[in-house]
Design an enzyme around this catalytic site. Sequence first.
Site, PDB file in Angstrom:
ATOM      1  N   GLY A 272       8.318  -1.528  -6.669  1.00 32.97           N
ATOM      2  CA  GLY A 272       6.977  -1.874  -7.636  1.00 32.97           C
ATOM      3  C   GLY A 272       6.839  -1.219  -8.912  1.00 32.97           C
ATOM      4  O   GLY A 272       8.071  -0.955  -9.550  1.00 32.97           O
TER       5      GLY A 272
ATOM      6  N   VAL B  90       2.020  14.337  -7.216  1.00 31.94           N
ATOM      7  CA  VAL B  90       1.071  14.877  -7.795  1.00 31.94           C
ATOM      8  C   VAL B  90       1.277  14.921  -9.330  1.00 31.94           C
ATOM      9  O   VAL B  90       2.034  15.301 -10.135  1.00 31.94           O
ATOM     10  CB  VAL B  90       0.780  16.476  -7.351  1.00 31.94           C
ATOM     11  CG1 VAL B  90      -0.209  16.998  -7.972  1.00 31.94           C
ATOM     12  CG2 VAL B  90       0.319  16.418  -5.890  1.00 31.94           C
TER      13      VAL B  90
ATOM     14  N   GLY C 181       9.276   2.183  -8.254  1.00 30.86           N
ATOM     15  CA  GLY C 181      10.599   1.778  -7.919  1.00 30.86           C
ATOM     16  C   GLY C 181      11.292   1.094  -8.971  1.00 30.86           C
ATOM     17  O   GLY C 181      12.522   1.733  -9.180  1.00 30.86           O
TER      18      GLY C 181
ATOM     19  N   GLY D 245      10.802   0.525  -1.894  1.00 34.54           N
ATOM     20  CA  GLY D 245       9.810   0.050  -2.944  1.00 34.54           C
ATOM     21  C   GLY D 245      10.194  -0.086  -4.322  1.00 34.54           C
ATOM     22  O   GLY D 245      10.882   0.949  -4.756  1.00 34.54           O
TER      23      GLY D 245
ATOM     24  N   LYS E 138      -4.040  14.801  -3.717  1.00 32.73           N
ATOM     25  CA  LYS E 138      -3.193  15.713  -4.894  1.00 32.73           C
ATOM     26  C   LYS E 138      -3.818  16.939  -4.734  1.00 32.73           C
ATOM     27  O   LYS E 138      -2.962  18.018  -4.503  1.00 32.73           O
ATOM     28  CB  LYS E 138      -3.221  15.009  -6.149  1.00 32.73           C
ATOM     29  CG  LYS E 138      -2.676  13.621  -6.454  1.00 32.73           C
ATOM     30  CD  LYS E 138      -3.120  12.867  -7.667  1.00 32.73           C
ATOM     31  CE  LYS E 138      -2.516  11.552  -7.652  1.00 32.73           C
ATOM     32  NZ  LYS E 138      -3.011  10.918  -8.731  1.00 32.73           N
TER      33      LYS E 138
HETATM   34  P1  NAP Z   1       3.549  -0.692  -5.829  1.00 30.42           P
HETATM   35  O1  NAP Z   1       3.579  -1.314  -7.620  1.00 30.42           O
HETATM   36  O2  NAP Z   1       2.428  -1.581  -5.114  1.00 30.42           O
HETATM   37  O3  NAP Z   1       4.791  -0.985  -5.300  1.00 30.42           O
HETATM   38  C1  NAP Z   1       5.045  -0.956  -3.929  1.00 30.42           C
HETATM   39  C2  NAP Z   1       6.369  -1.418  -3.245  1.00 30.42           C
HETATM   40  O4  NAP Z   1       6.464  -1.184  -2.193  1.00 30.42           O
HETATM   41  C3  NAP Z   1       6.402  -3.019  -3.709  1.00 30.42           C
HETATM   42  O5  NAP Z   1       7.881  -3.071  -4.110  1.00 30.42           O
HETATM   43  C4  NAP Z   1       6.383  -3.529  -2.356  1.00 30.42           C
HETATM   44  O6  NAP Z   1       7.087  -4.856  -2.297  1.00 30.42           O
HETATM   45  C5  NAP Z   1       6.897  -2.466  -1.246  1.00 30.42           C
HETATM   46  N1  NAP Z   1       6.349  -2.418  -0.021  1.00 30.42           N
HETATM   47  C6  NAP Z   1       4.721  -2.486   0.197  1.00 30.42           C
HETATM   48  N2  NAP Z   1       4.623  -2.831   1.443  1.00 30.42           N
HETATM   49  C7  NAP Z   1       5.860  -2.809   2.171  1.00 30.42           C
HETATM   50  C8  NAP Z   1       6.156  -3.173   3.351  1.00 30.42           C
HETATM   51  N3  NAP Z   1       5.311  -3.065   4.152  1.00 30.42           N
HETATM   52  N4  NAP Z   1       7.478  -3.255   3.461  1.00 30.42           N
HETATM   53  C9  NAP Z   1       8.457  -3.291   2.573  1.00 30.42           C
HETATM   54  N5  NAP Z   1       8.159  -3.117   1.260  1.00 30.42           N
HETATM   55  C10 NAP Z   1       6.708  -2.854   0.975  1.00 30.42           C
HETATM   56  O7  NAP Z   1       3.150   0.652  -5.679  1.00 30.42           O
HETATM   57  P2  NAP Z   1       3.793   1.811  -7.112  1.00 30.42           P
HETATM   58  O8  NAP Z   1       2.615   2.007  -7.919  1.00 30.42           O
HETATM   59  O9  NAP Z   1       4.883   1.543  -7.219  1.00 30.42           O
HETATM   60  O10 NAP Z   1       3.396   2.900  -5.953  1.00 30.42           O
HETATM   61  C11 NAP Z   1       4.451   3.482  -4.977  1.00 30.42           C
HETATM   62  C12 NAP Z   1       4.074   4.998  -4.677  1.00 30.42           C
HETATM   63  O11 NAP Z   1       4.277   5.819  -5.598  1.00 30.42           O
HETATM   64  C13 NAP Z   1       2.569   5.082  -4.060  1.00 30.42           C
HETATM   65  O12 NAP Z   1       2.732   6.109  -2.914  1.00 30.42           O
HETATM   66  C14 NAP Z   1       1.713   5.561  -4.954  1.00 30.42           C
HETATM   67  O13 NAP Z   1       0.725   6.284  -4.551  1.00 30.42           O
HETATM   68  C15 NAP Z   1       2.636   6.516  -5.780  1.00 30.42           C
HETATM   69  N6  NAP Z   1       2.556   6.956  -7.067  1.00 30.42           N
HETATM   70  C16 NAP Z   1       2.250   5.845  -7.913  1.00 30.42           C
HETATM   71  C17 NAP Z   1       2.001   6.071  -9.280  1.00 30.42           C
HETATM   72  C18 NAP Z   1       1.653   5.002 -10.243  1.00 30.42           C
HETATM   73  O14 NAP Z   1       1.613   5.410 -11.161  1.00 30.42           O
HETATM   74  N7  NAP Z   1       1.894   3.647  -9.894  1.00 30.42           N
HETATM   75  C19 NAP Z   1       2.307   7.439  -9.685  1.00 30.42           C
HETATM   76  C20 NAP Z   1       2.538   8.339  -8.816  1.00 30.42           C
HETATM   77  C21 NAP Z   1       2.668   7.986  -7.505  1.00 30.42           C
HETATM   78  P3  NAP Z   1       6.827  -6.085  -3.129  1.00 30.42           P
HETATM   79  O15 NAP Z   1       7.257  -5.597  -4.456  1.00 30.42           O
HETATM   80  O16 NAP Z   1       8.038  -6.994  -2.492  1.00 30.42           O
HETATM   81  O17 NAP Z   1       5.553  -6.569  -2.926  1.00 30.42           O
HETATM   82  N1  HSE Z   2      -3.348   5.854  -8.808  1.00 30.59           N
HETATM   83  C1  HSE Z   2      -2.858   7.098  -9.351  1.00 30.59           C
HETATM   84  C2  HSE Z   2      -3.771   7.705 -10.532  1.00 30.59           C
HETATM   85  C3  HSE Z   2      -1.449   6.999  -9.864  1.00 30.59           C
HETATM   86  O1  HSE Z   2      -4.294   6.843 -10.952  1.00 30.59           O
HETATM   87  O2  HSE Z   2      -3.686   8.794 -10.807  1.00 30.59           O
HETATM   88  C4  HSE Z   2      -0.785   8.533  -9.925  1.00 30.59           C
HETATM   89  O3  HSE Z   2      -0.752   9.171  -8.765  1.00 30.59           O
END
Ligand code: NAP
Ligand code: HSE
Length: 455
Positions: free
Chosen positions: A27, A148, A30, A25, A221
């Site tokens: 995104g 969380v 990552g 991942g 969470k």
């Molecule tokens: P995101 O920006 O949507 O990134 C997801 C990544 O996973 C992308 O690189 C995507 O690839 C890859 N991916 C998705 N489906 C896939 C598959 N089937 N096979 C291979 N790769 C796949 O998500 P994110 O915001 O970084 O969140 C990632 C995790 O962290 C989630 O569990 C989210 O709940 C958690 N989280 C996020 C935040 C936040 O602030 N964003 C905070 C805390 C926790 P491509 O880029 O190539 O499409």
């Molecule tokens: N979508 C979540 C939020 C990311 O807005 O709090 C952080 O877990």
Amino acid sequence: MTDTADNAALSPQSGKPPLRIALAGLGTVGAGVIRLVEANADLIARRAGRPIKVSAVSARDRGKDRGVDLSPYAWEDDMTAMAARDDVDVVVELVGGSDGPALVLARNAIRHGKALVTANKAMIAHHGMALAKEAEAQGVAMRFEAAVAGGIPVIKGLREGAAANRVERLYGILNGTCNYILSTMEDTGRDFAEVLSEAQAKGYAEADPTFDIEGIDAAHKLSILSAIAFGAKIDFGSVDTQGISRILAADIAQADSLGYCIRLIGTAEADAGPDGTPGLFQRVAPHLVPFDNLLAHVDGPTNAVVVEGNFSGRLLFQGAGAGDGPTASAVVADLIDIARGMDTGFEADMAFSIPVDGLEDMAPAPAGHRLGRAYIRFLVADRPGVLAEITAAMRDAGVSIESLIQKGQASKDGAVIVAIVTHEVPEAAVAKALTLLEGSPSLVGQPLVMQILGA
Ligand code: NAP
Ligand code: HSE
């Protein structure tokens, strides 16, 4: 365990080989992790006692520009294969989704004896118990600080700093997207949909933002925090969950005129229930928060968690709840912990503070007997007798009214807003009043009930 290149990179301080990670991942989170481990590499190595080295990365689209140079790292098209790589000690899952490839990868990683770090609250809320049990059996660490409250070390705070306490109550703001939407609507009077799009563009929202706005993400969470705080098995299904999608700009304005703002609050509390049966109450719902409560000043994507321990008293954890930098900070903190503890085996049964078999099955506590003040908003037909009908239902249900406001002109469909604030009453009484009004031709749509956050 290490190849020649890795031996060449032994930490000058400790003589230990690097901690080698595979990152699935790339995104928001990552790419943030790549930026952080590169920018702070020396500091991290000193604090972890060894360097942290990215061995392999994976995402869906190899050609996508992610604003980071991925050329130093091996690329895996099939991310689940990363678990079997010999040059990987820890698999970092940053893909998302409770099931599907994220879960396959997590299980594979543990089965191959790799430690697992994830930010995936949906997966932990649904499968955390099974994954932790498997990790214990394999003697590998499983960590999810980033799952969380983004960058706030609240899991570490509960698991370590507050470990000596019996937690009596835990509550707070657990979703950055909802908090951003509510506080921005409050400050600017802008429209819900427009502010949601902005939160998505800033990388705060889940891939499916319904998870944010319907309270599901906050419930994931809360269920994870509850497990650690109360020594209970995760019970996501018992979290009473309501989101913010039914809140109108008029509710925000009414709340403001009464001295409150609206926040999505998660609450978990050990509750004996009306018949004395011990249980765990868990709820995520929008609340009216008095302006003089500290949570009323938590704006934008900030999260805040209050933990009440029986010896510590009230602890407040506050910081950025979403976004690339803060979330990457929590992911890398887990990696540093694993790097520090790898030789001791100490980490394996610490995921939930207590080994999984020692966690209790706590019964869900009902809400009806809980006392509180409530805000009830009705959309009603603008005609004589409507207020009398509503107040009669309140009287018959034993709900005492503290204030009642009917403001403004009828909208196009002839509806006006009536907002009531109750005195302290059992929640069951409010529910009864609404049942008495069910089917009344005076009401337009379902009333909205929000509890007022107490001290
Ligand atoms: P995101 O920006 O949507 O990134 C997801 C990544 O996973 C992308 O690189 C995507 O690839 C890859 N991916 C998705 N489906 C896939 C598959 N089937 N096979 C291979 N790769 C796949 O998500 P994110 O915001 O970084 O969140 C990632 C995790 O962290 C989630 O569990 C989210 O709940 C958690 N989280 C996020 C935040 C936040 O602030 N964003 C905070 C805390 C926790 P491509 O880029 O190539 O499409
Ligand atoms: N979508 C979540 C939020 C990311 O807005 O709090 C952080 O877990």
